[in-house]
Design an enzyme around this catalytic site. Sequence first.
Site, PDB file in Angstrom:
ATOM      1  N   SER A  78       0.823  -1.217   0.000  1.00 34.27           N
ATOM      2  CA  SER A  78       0.000   0.000   0.000  1.00 34.27           C
ATOM      3  C   SER A  78       0.854   1.263   0.000  1.00 34.27           C
ATOM      4  O   SER A  78       0.522   2.236  -0.685  1.00 34.27           O
ATOM      5  CB  SER A  78      -0.994   0.003   1.161  1.00 34.27           C
ATOM      6  OG  SER A  78      -0.359   0.141   2.403  1.00 34.27           O
ATOM      7  N   ILE A 137      15.790  -7.242   8.382  1.00 37.85           N
ATOM      8  CA  ILE A 137      16.882  -6.445   8.945  1.00 37.85           C
ATOM      9  C   ILE A 137      18.064  -6.600   8.004  1.00 37.85           C
ATOM     10  O   ILE A 137      18.466  -7.717   7.674  1.00 37.85           O
ATOM     11  CB  ILE A 137      17.217  -6.900  10.377  1.00 37.85           C
ATOM     12  CG1 ILE A 137      16.014  -6.612  11.284  1.00 37.85           C
ATOM     13  CG2 ILE A 137      18.472  -6.198  10.879  1.00 37.85           C
ATOM     14  CD1 ILE A 137      16.168  -7.126  12.697  1.00 37.85           C
ATOM     15  N   ASN A 179      13.423   4.531   4.915  1.00 34.13           N
ATOM     16  CA  ASN A 179      12.461   3.611   5.518  1.00 34.13           C
ATOM     17  C   ASN A 179      11.350   4.429   6.155  1.00 34.13           C
ATOM     18  O   ASN A 179      11.541   5.591   6.510  1.00 34.13           O
ATOM     19  CB  ASN A 179      13.140   2.747   6.586  1.00 34.13           C
ATOM     20  CG  ASN A 179      12.209   1.686   7.144  1.00 34.13           C
ATOM     21  OD1 ASN A 179      11.455   1.053   6.411  1.00 34.13           O
ATOM     22  ND2 ASN A 179      12.265   1.485   8.448  1.00 34.13           N
ATOM     23  N   HIS A 211       8.648   4.041   9.421  1.00 35.43           N
ATOM     24  CA  HIS A 211       8.410   3.253  10.628  1.00 35.43           C
ATOM     25  C   HIS A 211       7.144   3.777  11.306  1.00 35.43           C
ATOM     26  O   HIS A 211       6.968   4.986  11.428  1.00 35.43           O
ATOM     27  CB  HIS A 211       9.610   3.369  11.581  1.00 35.43           C
ATOM     28  CG  HIS A 211       9.453   2.537  12.807  1.00 35.43           C
ATOM     29  ND1 HIS A 211       9.568   1.166  12.796  1.00 35.43           N
ATOM     30  CD2 HIS A 211       9.149   2.877  14.081  1.00 35.43           C
ATOM     31  CE1 HIS A 211       9.363   0.694  14.015  1.00 35.43           C
ATOM     32  NE2 HIS A 211       9.102   1.715  14.810  1.00 35.43           N
ATOM     33  N   THR A 225      20.228   3.416   8.848  1.00 34.51           N
ATOM     34  CA  THR A 225      21.601   3.243   9.325  1.00 34.51           C
ATOM     35  C   THR A 225      21.706   1.831   9.896  1.00 34.51           C
ATOM     36  O   THR A 225      20.713   1.101   9.953  1.00 34.51           O
ATOM     37  CB  THR A 225      21.954   4.275  10.414  1.00 34.51           C
ATOM     38  OG1 THR A 225      21.109   4.057  11.553  1.00 34.51           O
ATOM     39  CG2 THR A 225      21.806   5.704   9.901  1.00 34.51           C
ATOM     40  N   LEU A 285      18.969  -0.195  14.056  1.00 35.39           N
ATOM     41  CA  LEU A 285      17.578  -0.403  13.671  1.00 35.39           C
ATOM     42  C   LEU A 285      16.703   0.779  14.077  1.00 35.39           C
ATOM     43  O   LEU A 285      16.655   1.144  15.253  1.00 35.39           O
ATOM     44  CB  LEU A 285      17.041  -1.690  14.305  1.00 35.39           C
ATOM     45  CG  LEU A 285      15.589  -2.044  13.990  1.00 35.39           C
ATOM     46  CD1 LEU A 285      15.437  -2.391  12.515  1.00 35.39           C
ATOM     47  CD2 LEU A 285      15.122  -3.179  14.869  1.00 35.39           C
ATOM     48  N   ASP A 286      16.031   1.380  13.104  1.00 35.95           N
ATOM     49  CA  ASP A 286      15.069   2.459  13.318  1.00 35.95           C
ATOM     50  C   ASP A 286      15.659   3.655  14.072  1.00 35.95           C
ATOM     51  O   ASP A 286      14.974   4.288  14.879  1.00 35.95           O
ATOM     52  CB  ASP A 286      13.818   1.925  14.057  1.00 35.95           C
ATOM     53  CG  ASP A 286      13.063   0.900  13.237  1.00 35.95           C
ATOM     54  OD1 ASP A 286      13.102   0.978  11.998  1.00 35.95           O
ATOM     55  OD2 ASP A 286      12.420   0.019  13.841  1.00 35.95           O
ATOM     56  N   GLN A 298      -1.880   8.081   7.148  1.00 37.40           N
ATOM     57  CA  GLN A 298      -0.907   9.177   7.156  1.00 37.40           C
ATOM     58  C   GLN A 298       0.398   8.776   6.460  1.00 37.40           C
ATOM     59  O   GLN A 298       1.037   9.600   5.819  1.00 37.40           O
ATOM     60  CB  GLN A 298      -0.637   9.639   8.584  1.00 37.40           C
ATOM     61  CG  GLN A 298      -1.819  10.317   9.233  1.00 37.40           C
ATOM     62  CD  GLN A 298      -2.282  11.515   8.430  1.00 37.40           C
ATOM     63  OE1 GLN A 298      -1.498  12.393   8.073  1.00 37.40           O
ATOM     64  NE2 GLN A 298      -3.569  11.543   8.114  1.00 37.40           N
ATOM     65  N   GLU A 299       0.791   7.501   6.594  1.00 33.86           N
ATOM     66  CA  GLU A 299       1.984   7.026   5.887  1.00 33.86           C
ATOM     67  C   GLU A 299       1.833   7.240   4.391  1.00 33.86           C
ATOM     68  O   GLU A 299       2.777   7.676   3.716  1.00 33.86           O
ATOM     69  CB  GLU A 299       2.216   5.531   6.160  1.00 33.86           C
ATOM     70  CG  GLU A 299       2.679   5.213   7.558  1.00 33.86           C
ATOM     71  CD  GLU A 299       2.887   3.723   7.774  1.00 33.86           C
ATOM     72  OE1 GLU A 299       3.045   2.965   6.789  1.00 33.86           O
ATOM     73  OE2 GLU A 299       2.891   3.302   8.944  1.00 33.86           O
TER      74      GLU A 299
END
Length: 190
Positions: A9, A92, A107, A109, A141, A144-145, A173-174
Amino acid sequence: MILISGGGSNMAAIVRAAEREQWARHFDARVAAVISNKADAGGLALAQAQGIATAVVAHQDYPSREAFDATLADAIDAHAPALVVLAGFMRILTPGFVARYEGRLLNIHPSLLPAFPGLHTHRRAIEAGCKVAGLTVHQVTVDLDHGPILAQAVVPILSDDTPETLAARVLAQEHRVYPQAIASWLSETN
């Protein structure tokens, strides 16, 4: 270049924005390909319907993360992308892969980073008693996140929210924010 693992999506929202906002004319940019680590990812059919090249690099076919990432990088590099966008890509990545695309690997999140990195973000935000949740677009980076933040959006947590209802509002919103953040990145690098 967009990497996905599922329904696609966010990928579809990016493709629509690229067409609607004429990224090819304004930024000399297009979605070159969509690659998934899962052959049954619904987003592959969406991309194919738009005439976008697709490929599958199935992570379970490789003996290690490093072997998977090396093959994935080869598939990406075949399209020579300026930007690699993770849109629901649930793997990952190794430090070597991240270094290869440093500064051009994005990315999204589903939390307001640095809060709630990793999985189950909506449940964790509700259980923590947060009044707001949201999303973060960031550069990837090795941590992670935790990469540099490019954009965020806030979504209120309602008293009757479940992880599923909150997730649906964050996802809406994404679909708005991720394409905007990509367009901003493209305008700054052109």
